[in-house]
Design an enzyme around this catalytic site. Structure first.
Site, mmCIF file in Angstrom:
data_model
loop_
_atom_site.group_PDB
_atom_site.id
_atom_site.type_symbol
_atom_site.label_atom_id
_atom_site.label_comp_id
_atom_site.label_asym_id
_atom_site.label_seq_id
_atom_site.Cartn_x
_atom_site.Cartn_y
_atom_site.Cartn_z
ATOM 1 N N PRO A 94 -65.218 95.518 -9.307
ATOM 2 C CA PRO A 94 -66.682 95.520 -7.811
ATOM 3 C C PRO A 94 -67.949 96.105 -8.792
ATOM 4 O O PRO A 94 -67.077 97.080 -9.441
ATOM 5 C CB PRO A 94 -66.209 96.109 -6.958
ATOM 6 C CG PRO A 94 -65.004 97.199 -8.184
ATOM 7 C CD PRO A 94 -64.476 96.431 -8.511
ATOM 8 N N MET A 95 -68.905 95.597 -8.594
ATOM 9 C CA MET A 95 -69.735 96.286 -8.378
ATOM 10 C C MET A 95 -71.538 95.396 -7.950
ATOM 11 O O MET A 95 -71.875 95.007 -7.694
ATOM 12 C CB MET A 95 -70.675 95.444 -10.000
ATOM 13 C CG MET A 95 -69.762 94.965 -11.403
ATOM 14 S SD MET A 95 -70.143 94.007 -12.971
ATOM 15 C CE MET A 95 -69.264 92.778 -11.976
ATOM 16 N N CYS A 127 -67.662 106.130 -7.879
ATOM 17 C CA CYS A 127 -69.215 105.938 -7.699
ATOM 18 C C CYS A 127 -69.647 107.631 -8.360
ATOM 19 O O CYS A 127 -69.735 108.173 -7.366
ATOM 20 C CB CYS A 127 -70.293 105.643 -6.192
ATOM 21 S SG CYS A 127 -71.625 105.273 -6.430
ATOM 22 N N ASN A 186 -60.181 99.776 -16.326
ATOM 23 C CA ASN A 186 -61.134 99.201 -16.749
ATOM 24 C C ASN A 186 -62.288 100.669 -17.324
ATOM 25 O O ASN A 186 -62.113 101.741 -17.255
ATOM 26 C CB ASN A 186 -61.897 99.420 -15.156
ATOM 27 C CG ASN A 186 -63.653 99.397 -14.698
ATOM 28 O OD1 ASN A 186 -64.167 99.872 -13.679
ATOM 29 N ND2 ASN A 186 -63.805 98.246 -15.301
ATOM 30 N N GLY A 187 -63.002 99.276 -18.089
ATOM 31 C CA GLY A 187 -64.119 99.677 -18.961
ATOM 32 C C GLY A 187 -64.329 99.091 -20.218
ATOM 33 O O GLY A 187 -63.053 99.433 -20.604
ATOM 34 N N ARG A 206 -69.458 94.256 -16.317
ATOM 35 C CA ARG A 206 -70.596 93.668 -17.204
ATOM 36 C C ARG A 206 -70.116 92.641 -17.821
ATOM 37 O O ARG A 206 -70.438 91.983 -18.110
ATOM 38 C CB ARG A 206 -70.205 95.065 -17.846
ATOM 39 C CG ARG A 206 -71.406 95.866 -16.525
ATOM 40 C CD ARG A 206 -72.462 97.077 -17.589
ATOM 41 N NE ARG A 206 -70.726 98.126 -17.478
ATOM 42 C CZ ARG A 206 -71.502 99.067 -18.560
ATOM 43 N NH1 ARG A 206 -72.431 99.982 -18.686
ATOM 44 N NH2 ARG A 206 -70.416 99.851 -18.645
#
Length: 244
Positions: free
Chosen positions: A21-22, A105, A205-206, A230
């Protein structure tokens, strides 16, 4: 094409490669496109539980989804337990497959009120919140976190244990602290350590920007799945390439 089925909560996925999610990006048309290109499931951008409470049209528009997106989760954020529980129930009524609580966040206007990454700082309060959210609905409740607040307080494993005890279906971990924001490298060793010790599914994630990296993270760190953010903006074929 290799099939490597993954079990997350009540869902069986065809493979472990998932769109992250972004904010400002993962709206319904984009999610549909990524499902078409092989993301195993999709999650909305973060939506304010306070906004849901007040019924703002912009907020409600963010919660719209198309049947082609399934399996689809809607992600919420906030700091008030009662509003977060009501938002969870509202999402269930909308027909989403699961609700995801944003606990990662790093933005000041979110954490200064006690939402996002700040939720991970008080584990007893977090336990009460997650237990209440899980009890409020029949659909799965999931969370997305960071490794910790800063380098001195990396408590992702403790958060994962609280989540498991509360009945959360899975935990996604972005391999940076809140203090790092999006700088530096994601700490996959820590993610792998949490996976080895946690009793519920862990998604990593990352820094996944290539299909090869996606496959390598799954194999090396044993995570149940990986989130690709991304990297998918630059290469929307990343999911199907990783699967192949």
């Amino acid at each position: 094409m290799v099939s490597r089925e993954v079990r997350l909560g009540p869902f069986t996925l065809e493979h472990p490669f998932i769109l992250a999610p972004m904010a400002g990006i993962t709206n319904s048309p984009f999610r549909r496109l990524m499902r078409r290109h092989g993301s195993a499931l999709v999650v909305s951008e973060l939506v304010s539980a306070n906004g849901i409470e007040y019924g703002g049209q912009k907020t409600l528009d963010l919660l719209k989804f198309h049947p082609d997106e399934r399996i689809v989760g809607l992600q919420i954020f906030g700091e008030d337990n009662e509003r977060l529980c009501k938002a969870t129930q509202f999402i269930e009524k909308l027909g989403a497959d699961f609700v995801d609580l944003n606990m990662g966040c790093p933005v000041n206007k979110v954490v200064s009120k006690g939402g996002g990454s700040a939720l991970c700082r008080d584990l007893p309060s977090l336990s009460r919140l997650l237990t209440a959210m899980v009890k409020a609905v029949k659909i799965p409740v999931t969370i997305k976190i960071r490794t910790g607040w800063d380098a001195q307080s990396r408590n992702a494993l403790e958060v994962a244990r609280v989540a498991a005890d509360s009945g959360v279906a899975w935990v996604a971990i972005h391999g940076r602290t809140r203090a790092q924001g999006y700088s530096g490298a994601a700490d996959w060793d820590l993610i792998g350590d949490v996976k080895a010790k946690a009793s519920l599914p862990i998604i990593g994630n990352g820094d996944i920007t290539t299909p090869e990296a996606a496959v390598e993270r799954v194999k090396t760190y044993g995570v149940d799945a990986v989130l690709i953010g991304r990297g998918a903006l630059r290469n929307p074929f990343l999911f199907e390439h990783a699967r192949a």
